[in-house]
Design an enzyme around this catalytic site. Structure first.
Site, mmCIF file in Angstrom:
data_model
loop_
_atom_site.group_PDB
_atom_site.id
_atom_site.type_symbol
_atom_site.label_atom_id
_atom_site.label_comp_id
_atom_site.label_asym_id
_atom_site.label_seq_id
_atom_site.Cartn_x
_atom_site.Cartn_y
_atom_site.Cartn_z
ATOM 1 N N HIS A 185 -24.250 43.544 58.418
ATOM 2 C CA HIS A 185 -24.912 44.241 57.342
ATOM 3 C C HIS A 185 -24.204 43.309 56.016
ATOM 4 O O HIS A 185 -23.249 44.175 55.279
ATOM 5 C CB HIS A 185 -24.361 45.620 57.461
ATOM 6 C CG HIS A 185 -25.064 46.155 58.478
ATOM 7 N ND1 HIS A 185 -26.334 46.258 58.884
ATOM 8 C CD2 HIS A 185 -24.609 47.150 59.434
ATOM 9 C CE1 HIS A 185 -26.787 46.991 59.933
ATOM 10 N NE2 HIS A 185 -25.743 47.454 60.354
ATOM 11 N N HIS A 193 -25.141 37.489 62.461
ATOM 12 C CA HIS A 193 -25.746 38.997 61.958
ATOM 13 C C HIS A 193 -24.875 39.897 61.564
ATOM 14 O O HIS A 193 -23.537 40.074 61.948
ATOM 15 C CB HIS A 193 -26.678 39.642 63.220
ATOM 16 C CG HIS A 193 -25.838 40.055 64.361
ATOM 17 N ND1 HIS A 193 -25.431 41.182 64.464
ATOM 18 C CD2 HIS A 193 -25.197 39.265 65.294
ATOM 19 C CE1 HIS A 193 -24.899 41.513 65.555
ATOM 20 N NE2 HIS A 193 -24.717 40.523 66.125
#
Length: 372
Positions: A156, A154
Protein backbone atom coordinates in the site's frame (compact mmCIF):
# COMPACT_ATOMS: atom_id res chain seq x y z
CA UNK A 1 79.08 -10.87 -61.59
CA UNK A 2 80.15 -10.96 -57.96
CA UNK A 3 78.55 -7.55 -57.37
CA UNK A 4 75.19 -8.74 -58.79
CA UNK A 5 75.25 -11.89 -56.62
CA UNK A 6 75.92 -9.83 -53.50
CA UNK A 7 73.06 -7.47 -54.36
CA UNK A 8 70.66 -10.36 -54.79
CA UNK A 9 71.69 -11.83 -51.45
CA UNK A 10 71.07 -8.53 -49.72
CA UNK A 11 67.64 -8.25 -51.36
CA UNK A 12 66.77 -11.80 -50.31
CA UNK A 13 67.78 -11.06 -46.76
CA UNK A 14 65.56 -7.96 -46.69
CA UNK A 15 62.60 -9.96 -48.04
CA UNK A 16 63.17 -12.70 -45.46
CA UNK A 17 63.41 -10.16 -42.66
CA UNK A 18 60.21 -8.44 -43.84
CA UNK A 19 58.38 -11.78 -43.97
CA UNK A 20 59.61 -12.68 -40.49
CA UNK A 21 58.51 -9.26 -39.20
CA UNK A 22 55.07 -9.51 -40.78
CA UNK A 23 54.63 -13.05 -39.46
CA UNK A 24 55.59 -11.93 -35.97
CA UNK A 25 53.05 -9.08 -36.11
CA UNK A 26 50.32 -11.44 -37.33
CA UNK A 27 51.12 -13.94 -34.58
CA UNK A 28 51.03 -11.22 -31.91
CA UNK A 29 47.71 -9.90 -33.27
CA UNK A 30 46.25 -13.42 -33.28
CA UNK A 31 47.35 -14.01 -29.66
CA UNK A 32 45.81 -10.68 -28.60
CA UNK A 33 42.56 -11.41 -30.45
CA UNK A 34 42.36 -14.90 -28.94
CA UNK A 35 42.75 -13.43 -25.45
CA UNK A 36 39.99 -10.85 -26.12
CA UNK A 37 37.63 -13.55 -27.43
CA UNK A 38 38.36 -15.67 -24.37
CA UNK A 39 37.64 -12.73 -22.05
CA UNK A 40 34.42 -11.94 -23.91
CA UNK A 41 33.29 -15.57 -23.79
CA UNK A 42 33.93 -15.77 -20.06
CA UNK A 43 32.02 -12.51 -19.51
CA UNK A 44 29.03 -13.74 -21.50
CA UNK A 45 28.98 -17.06 -19.63
CA UNK A 46 29.02 -15.21 -16.32
CA UNK A 47 25.93 -13.19 -17.37
CA UNK A 48 23.16 -15.68 -18.27
CA UNK A 49 20.75 -13.04 -19.57
CA UNK A 50 23.40 -11.73 -22.00
CA UNK A 51 24.25 -15.28 -23.05
CA UNK A 52 20.61 -15.91 -23.91
CA UNK A 53 20.43 -12.64 -25.83
CA UNK A 54 23.50 -13.49 -27.93
CA UNK A 55 22.19 -17.01 -28.60
CA UNK A 56 18.83 -15.61 -29.64
CA UNK A 57 20.45 -13.07 -31.96
CA UNK A 58 22.63 -15.75 -33.59
CA UNK A 59 19.66 -18.04 -34.06
CA UNK A 60 17.67 -15.22 -35.59
CA UNK A 61 20.47 -14.27 -38.00
CA UNK A 62 20.70 -17.83 -39.35
CA UNK A 63 17.04 -17.89 -40.34
CA UNK A 64 16.06 -16.66 -43.79
CA UNK A 65 12.30 -16.91 -43.39
CA UNK A 66 10.50 -13.98 -45.05
CA UNK A 67 7.65 -14.39 -42.57
CA UNK A 68 10.03 -13.92 -39.63
CA UNK A 69 11.50 -10.84 -41.32
CA UNK A 70 8.06 -9.30 -41.65
CA UNK A 71 6.91 -10.13 -38.11
CA UNK A 72 10.13 -8.89 -36.48
CA UNK A 73 11.93 -10.08 -33.35
CA UNK A 74 10.25 -12.58 -31.08
CA UNK A 75 10.53 -12.98 -27.31
CA UNK A 76 12.48 -16.25 -27.64
CA UNK A 77 14.12 -17.20 -24.35
CA UNK A 78 12.27 -14.28 -22.73
CA UNK A 79 14.65 -11.79 -24.34
CA UNK A 80 13.60 -8.83 -26.46
CA UNK A 81 16.22 -6.28 -27.41
CA UNK A 82 16.12 -3.58 -24.73
CA UNK A 83 13.67 -5.58 -22.60
CA UNK A 84 15.00 -8.45 -20.54
CA UNK A 85 11.96 -10.29 -19.20
CA UNK A 86 14.12 -12.39 -16.89
CA UNK A 87 15.06 -9.19 -15.04
CA UNK A 88 11.60 -7.64 -15.15
CA UNK A 89 10.36 -5.65 -12.15
CA UNK A 90 6.61 -5.13 -11.67
CA UNK A 91 5.30 -2.83 -8.94
CA UNK A 92 1.71 -3.23 -7.74
CA UNK A 93 1.10 -0.26 -5.44
CA UNK A 94 -2.22 -1.64 -4.32
CA UNK A 95 -5.06 0.61 -3.19
CA UNK A 96 -6.79 -0.69 -0.02
CA UNK A 97 -10.15 -2.49 -0.45
CA UNK A 98 -10.00 -2.90 -4.22
CA UNK A 99 -9.65 -6.69 -4.33
CA UNK A 100 -5.87 -6.49 -4.08
CA UNK A 101 -5.55 -9.50 -1.74
CA UNK A 102 -7.50 -11.64 -4.18
CA UNK A 103 -5.34 -10.55 -7.09
CA UNK A 104 -1.93 -10.87 -5.42
CA UNK A 105 -2.94 -14.37 -4.29
CA UNK A 106 -2.71 -15.37 -7.95
CA UNK A 107 0.89 -14.17 -8.10
CA UNK A 108 1.83 -16.14 -4.98
CA UNK A 109 0.27 -19.28 -6.47
CA UNK A 110 2.11 -18.81 -9.79
CA UNK A 111 5.56 -17.67 -8.62
CA UNK A 112 7.12 -21.12 -8.15
CA UNK A 113 5.74 -22.50 -11.40
CA UNK A 114 6.65 -19.46 -13.50
CA UNK A 115 9.93 -18.86 -11.67
CA UNK A 116 9.59 -15.30 -10.40
CA UNK A 117 9.57 -13.66 -6.97
CA UNK A 118 6.83 -11.91 -5.02
CA UNK A 119 7.83 -9.43 -2.31
CA UNK A 120 5.51 -7.53 0.02
CA UNK A 121 6.62 -4.02 1.00
CA UNK A 122 5.26 -3.16 4.46
CA UNK A 123 5.47 0.42 5.69
CA UNK A 124 5.45 1.57 9.32
CA UNK A 125 1.87 2.16 10.50
CA UNK A 126 0.77 1.35 6.92
CA UNK A 127 1.53 4.90 5.80
CA UNK A 128 1.41 5.11 1.97
CA UNK A 129 4.10 7.82 1.67
CA UNK A 130 7.81 7.48 2.39
CA UNK A 131 10.51 9.90 3.51
CA UNK A 132 13.00 11.00 0.86
CA UNK A 133 15.69 8.73 2.32
CA UNK A 134 13.29 5.77 2.35
CA UNK A 135 12.31 6.53 -1.23
CA UNK A 136 15.99 6.34 -2.21
CA UNK A 137 16.48 3.11 -0.24
CA UNK A 138 13.45 1.49 -1.85
CA UNK A 139 14.43 2.52 -5.39
CA UNK A 140 18.01 1.34 -4.86
CA UNK A 141 16.98 -2.01 -3.36
CA UNK A 142 14.34 -2.80 -5.98
CA UNK A 143 16.67 -1.83 -8.84
CA UNK A 144 19.72 -3.75 -7.58
CA UNK A 145 18.34 -6.85 -5.85
CA UNK A 146 19.43 -9.16 -8.66
CA UNK A 147 18.55 -12.37 -6.80
CA UNK A 148 14.88 -11.36 -6.76
CA UNK A 149 14.55 -10.67 -10.47
CA UNK A 150 12.16 -11.12 -12.11
CA UNK A 151 9.89 -9.98 -9.32
CA UNK A 152 6.61 -8.38 -8.31
CA UNK A 153 6.71 -5.90 -5.45
CA UNK A 154 3.38 -5.09 -3.83
CA UNK A 155 2.26 -2.90 -0.98
CA UNK A 156 0.00 0.00 0.00
CA UNK A 157 2.43 2.64 -1.29
CA UNK A 158 1.74 5.77 -3.33
CA UNK A 159 3.17 5.95 -6.85
CA UNK A 160 6.92 6.58 -6.83
CA UNK A 161 8.62 8.02 -9.92
CA UNK A 162 11.86 6.06 -10.43
CA UNK A 163 13.03 8.60 -13.03
CA UNK A 164 13.65 11.12 -10.24
CA UNK A 165 16.42 8.88 -8.91
CA UNK A 166 18.32 8.41 -12.18
CA UNK A 167 17.35 4.78 -12.69
CA UNK A 168 18.03 3.49 -16.21
CA UNK A 169 15.51 0.64 -16.28
CA UNK A 170 12.02 1.58 -15.15
CA UNK A 171 9.69 -0.89 -13.41
CA UNK A 172 6.27 -1.70 -14.82
CA UNK A 173 3.47 -0.35 -12.63
CA UNK A 174 0.09 -2.08 -12.45
CA UNK A 175 -2.95 -1.39 -10.26
CA UNK A 176 -6.66 -1.93 -9.70
CA UNK A 177 -9.23 0.67 -8.69
CA UNK A 178 -12.84 0.42 -7.58
CA UNK A 179 -16.07 2.39 -7.59
CA UNK A 180 -15.25 4.98 -4.88
CA UNK A 181 -18.50 4.58 -2.91
CA UNK A 182 -18.27 0.80 -2.92
CA UNK A 183 -14.66 1.03 -1.79
CA UNK A 184 -15.65 3.33 1.09
CA UNK A 185 -18.44 0.99 2.22
CA UNK A 186 -16.08 -1.99 2.09
CA UNK A 187 -13.40 -0.17 4.08
CA UNK A 188 -15.86 1.14 6.69
CA UNK A 189 -17.24 -2.31 7.54
CA UNK A 190 -13.94 -4.16 7.06
CA UNK A 191 -12.29 -2.35 10.00
CA UNK A 192 -15.32 -3.32 12.13
CA UNK A 193 -16.07 -6.89 11.07
CA UNK A 194 -12.99 -8.16 9.23
CA UNK A 195 -13.22 -10.68 6.40
CA UNK A 196 -13.74 -14.38 5.76
CA UNK A 197 -10.01 -15.07 5.29
CA UNK A 198 -8.90 -14.09 8.82
CA UNK A 199 -12.06 -14.22 10.93
CA UNK A 200 -10.11 -14.43 14.23
CA UNK A 201 -8.12 -11.25 13.61
CA UNK A 202 -8.94 -8.27 15.86
CA UNK A 203 -9.54 -5.06 13.94
CA UNK A 204 -9.21 -1.54 15.31
CA UNK A 205 -12.95 -0.74 15.20
CA UNK A 206 -14.18 -4.22 16.14
CA UNK A 207 -17.20 -3.98 18.42
CA UNK A 208 -18.31 -0.65 16.99
CA UNK A 209 -21.84 -1.28 15.68
CA UNK A 210 -22.42 2.18 14.18
CA UNK A 211 -23.66 1.87 10.60
CA UNK A 212 -22.42 4.03 7.76
CA UNK A 213 -25.81 5.76 7.64
CA UNK A 214 -25.49 6.69 11.31
CA UNK A 215 -21.88 7.76 10.82
CA UNK A 216 -22.77 10.14 7.98
CA UNK A 217 -25.77 11.52 9.87
CA UNK A 218 -23.53 12.29 12.87
CA UNK A 219 -20.75 13.66 10.62
CA UNK A 220 -18.37 11.31 12.42
CA UNK A 221 -14.65 11.37 11.40
CA UNK A 222 -14.81 7.66 10.46
CA UNK A 223 -16.81 8.53 7.35
CA UNK A 224 -15.38 11.95 6.51
CA UNK A 225 -14.38 12.72 2.94
CA UNK A 226 -10.77 11.99 3.94
CA UNK A 227 -11.66 8.29 3.70
CA UNK A 228 -13.07 8.80 0.21
CA UNK A 229 -9.87 10.53 -0.93
CA UNK A 230 -7.77 7.42 -1.54
CA UNK A 231 -7.41 6.36 -5.17
CA UNK A 232 -6.39 9.74 -6.57
CA UNK A 233 -3.50 10.25 -4.11
CA UNK A 234 -2.24 6.68 -4.64
CA UNK A 235 -1.83 7.47 -8.35
CA UNK A 236 -0.74 11.06 -7.80
CA UNK A 237 2.26 10.07 -5.69
CA UNK A 238 4.46 11.57 -3.00
CA UNK A 239 3.80 15.26 -3.61
CA UNK A 240 2.21 17.14 -0.70
CA UNK A 241 -0.65 18.39 -2.90
CA UNK A 242 -1.63 14.80 -3.73
CA UNK A 243 -2.90 14.27 -0.19
CA UNK A 244 -5.09 17.37 0.08
CA UNK A 245 -8.70 16.11 -0.26
CA UNK A 246 -10.45 17.70 -3.23
CA UNK A 247 -7.31 18.88 -5.04
CA UNK A 248 -7.98 19.28 -8.77
CA UNK A 249 -4.22 19.41 -9.35
CA UNK A 250 -3.87 15.97 -7.76
CA UNK A 251 -6.63 14.61 -10.01
CA UNK A 252 -4.88 15.78 -13.17
CA UNK A 253 -1.52 14.36 -12.11
CA UNK A 254 -3.19 11.04 -11.19
CA UNK A 255 -4.71 10.89 -14.69
CA UNK A 256 -1.35 11.69 -16.26
CA UNK A 257 0.43 9.00 -14.29
CA UNK A 258 -2.25 6.41 -15.07
CA UNK A 259 -1.91 6.96 -18.82
CA UNK A 260 1.85 7.54 -19.07
CA UNK A 261 3.43 5.60 -16.20
CA UNK A 262 1.25 2.52 -15.66
CA UNK A 263 1.48 -0.59 -17.81
CA UNK A 264 -2.11 -1.56 -16.98
CA UNK A 265 -4.82 -0.40 -14.56
CA UNK A 266 -7.91 -2.55 -14.13
CA UNK A 267 -11.10 -2.25 -12.13
CA UNK A 268 -12.35 -4.48 -9.33
CA UNK A 269 -15.68 -5.00 -11.04
CA UNK A 270 -13.96 -6.49 -14.14
CA UNK A 271 -10.99 -8.25 -12.58
CA UNK A 272 -11.25 -11.31 -14.82
CA UNK A 273 -10.57 -9.16 -17.88
CA UNK A 274 -7.66 -7.50 -16.06
CA UNK A 275 -6.14 -10.90 -15.27
CA UNK A 276 -6.62 -12.06 -18.86
CA UNK A 277 -4.84 -9.01 -20.24
CA UNK A 278 -1.90 -9.54 -17.90
CA UNK A 279 -1.61 -13.20 -18.83
CA UNK A 280 -1.46 -12.45 -22.55
CA UNK A 281 0.79 -9.37 -22.30
CA UNK A 282 3.14 -10.60 -19.52
CA UNK A 283 3.11 -14.41 -19.78
CA UNK A 284 6.60 -14.55 -18.20
CA UNK A 285 4.84 -13.98 -14.87
CA UNK A 286 1.12 -14.43 -15.38
CA UNK A 287 0.87 -17.53 -17.57
CA UNK A 288 -1.95 -19.63 -16.09
CA UNK A 289 -3.43 -16.76 -14.04
CA UNK A 290 -6.76 -16.67 -15.86
CA UNK A 291 -7.55 -20.33 -15.23
CA UNK A 292 -6.59 -19.90 -11.57
CA UNK A 293 -8.87 -16.90 -11.23
CA UNK A 294 -11.81 -18.59 -12.93
CA UNK A 295 -11.35 -21.62 -10.65
CA UNK A 296 -12.09 -19.27 -7.76
CA UNK A 297 -10.25 -21.14 -5.02
CA UNK A 298 -10.54 -19.74 -1.50
CA UNK A 299 -7.18 -17.93 -1.65
CA UNK A 300 -8.55 -15.74 -4.43
CA UNK A 301 -11.87 -14.80 -2.83
CA UNK A 302 -11.84 -12.35 0.07
CA UNK A 303 -15.03 -10.74 1.27
CA UNK A 304 -15.82 -8.41 4.15
CA UNK A 305 -17.77 -10.43 6.71
CA UNK A 306 -20.61 -7.95 7.05
CA UNK A 307 -21.67 -4.99 4.93
CA UNK A 308 -24.81 -2.87 5.20
CA UNK A 309 -25.45 -0.91 2.04
CA UNK A 310 -26.06 2.81 2.69
CA UNK A 311 -29.43 4.44 2.18
CA UNK A 312 -30.22 6.69 -0.78
CA UNK A 313 -30.03 9.68 1.56
CA UNK A 314 -26.51 8.75 2.69
CA UNK A 315 -25.38 8.16 -0.88
CA UNK A 316 -26.77 11.55 -1.92
CA UNK A 317 -24.89 13.29 0.91
CA UNK A 318 -21.60 11.64 -0.02
CA UNK A 319 -22.06 12.36 -3.70
CA UNK A 320 -22.70 16.01 -2.91
CA UNK A 321 -19.03 16.56 -2.03
CA UNK A 322 -16.14 17.71 -4.20
CA UNK A 323 -14.03 14.78 -3.04
CA UNK A 324 -16.55 12.25 -4.33
CA UNK A 325 -16.96 14.11 -7.65
CA UNK A 326 -13.20 14.09 -8.28
CA UNK A 327 -12.76 10.47 -7.16
CA UNK A 328 -15.69 9.44 -9.34
CA UNK A 329 -14.25 11.36 -12.30
CA UNK A 330 -10.94 9.57 -11.86
CA UNK A 331 -12.65 6.18 -11.61
CA UNK A 332 -14.65 6.76 -14.81
CA UNK A 333 -11.51 8.01 -16.57
CA UNK A 334 -9.66 4.81 -15.59
CA UNK A 335 -12.66 2.67 -16.57
CA UNK A 336 -12.87 4.21 -20.05
CA UNK A 337 -9.13 3.78 -20.55
CA UNK A 338 -9.29 0.15 -19.42
CA UNK A 339 -12.21 -0.58 -21.78
CA UNK A 340 -10.31 0.98 -24.69
CA UNK A 341 -7.21 -1.18 -24.06
CA UNK A 342 -9.32 -4.29 -23.50
CA UNK A 343 -11.13 -3.78 -26.82
CA UNK A 344 -7.78 -3.49 -28.60
CA UNK A 345 -6.28 -6.51 -26.82
CA UNK A 346 -8.91 -9.19 -26.22
CA UNK A 347 -11.62 -10.88 -28.23
CA UNK A 348 -14.18 -13.58 -27.44
CA UNK A 349 -12.98 -17.02 -28.58
CA UNK A 350 -14.95 -18.44 -31.51
CA UNK A 351 -15.83 -21.60 -29.60
CA UNK A 352 -17.15 -19.62 -26.65
CA UNK A 353 -14.08 -20.43 -24.59
CA UNK A 354 -13.75 -16.98 -23.08
CA UNK A 355 -11.39 -14.12 -23.81
CA UNK A 356 -8.29 -14.60 -25.94
CA UNK A 357 -5.56 -12.34 -27.29
CA UNK A 358 -6.18 -10.84 -30.71
CA UNK A 359 -2.66 -11.82 -31.73
CA UNK A 360 -0.08 -9.78 -33.62
CA UNK A 361 -1.73 -7.37 -36.03
CA UNK A 362 1.31 -5.72 -37.60
CA UNK A 363 4.14 -6.78 -39.90
CA UNK A 364 7.30 -5.13 -41.23
CA UNK A 365 7.78 -4.43 -44.92
CA UNK A 366 10.21 -2.94 -47.43
CA UNK A 367 13.22 -4.24 -45.46
CA UNK A 368 16.51 -3.20 -47.08
CA UNK A 369 19.12 -4.46 -47.66
CA UNK A 370 17.96 -8.04 -48.14
CA UNK A 371 19.82 -10.88 -46.48
CA UNK A 372 22.33 -12.56 -48.76
Amino acid sequence: MTIMTSSRLQTSRVVVLLMVGVSAVVILMYIHLAKEVCHLRNYIHSHPALELQVSSALAGSSSSSNDEDRRGLTSSNNIVRGLDLDNLIVIYNRVPKTGSTSFIGLAYDLCSKNKFNVINVNTTKKTPTLSLTDQMRLVYNISNWEEKKPGIYHGHIAYLDFNRFGVNVQPLYINIIRNPLERLVSHYYFIRYGDDIKPQRVYKKMGDKMTLDECVALQHPDCSTNHLWMQIPFFCGHHAECWIPGSSWALELAKHNLVHNYFLVGVTEEMEDFVAMLEYSLPRMFKGALDLYILGTKSHIRKTSKKIMPSDETIAKLQNTKVWRLENEFYNFALDHFHYIRKKTLVEAENGGGLVDRGQNFVYGKIKPRKS
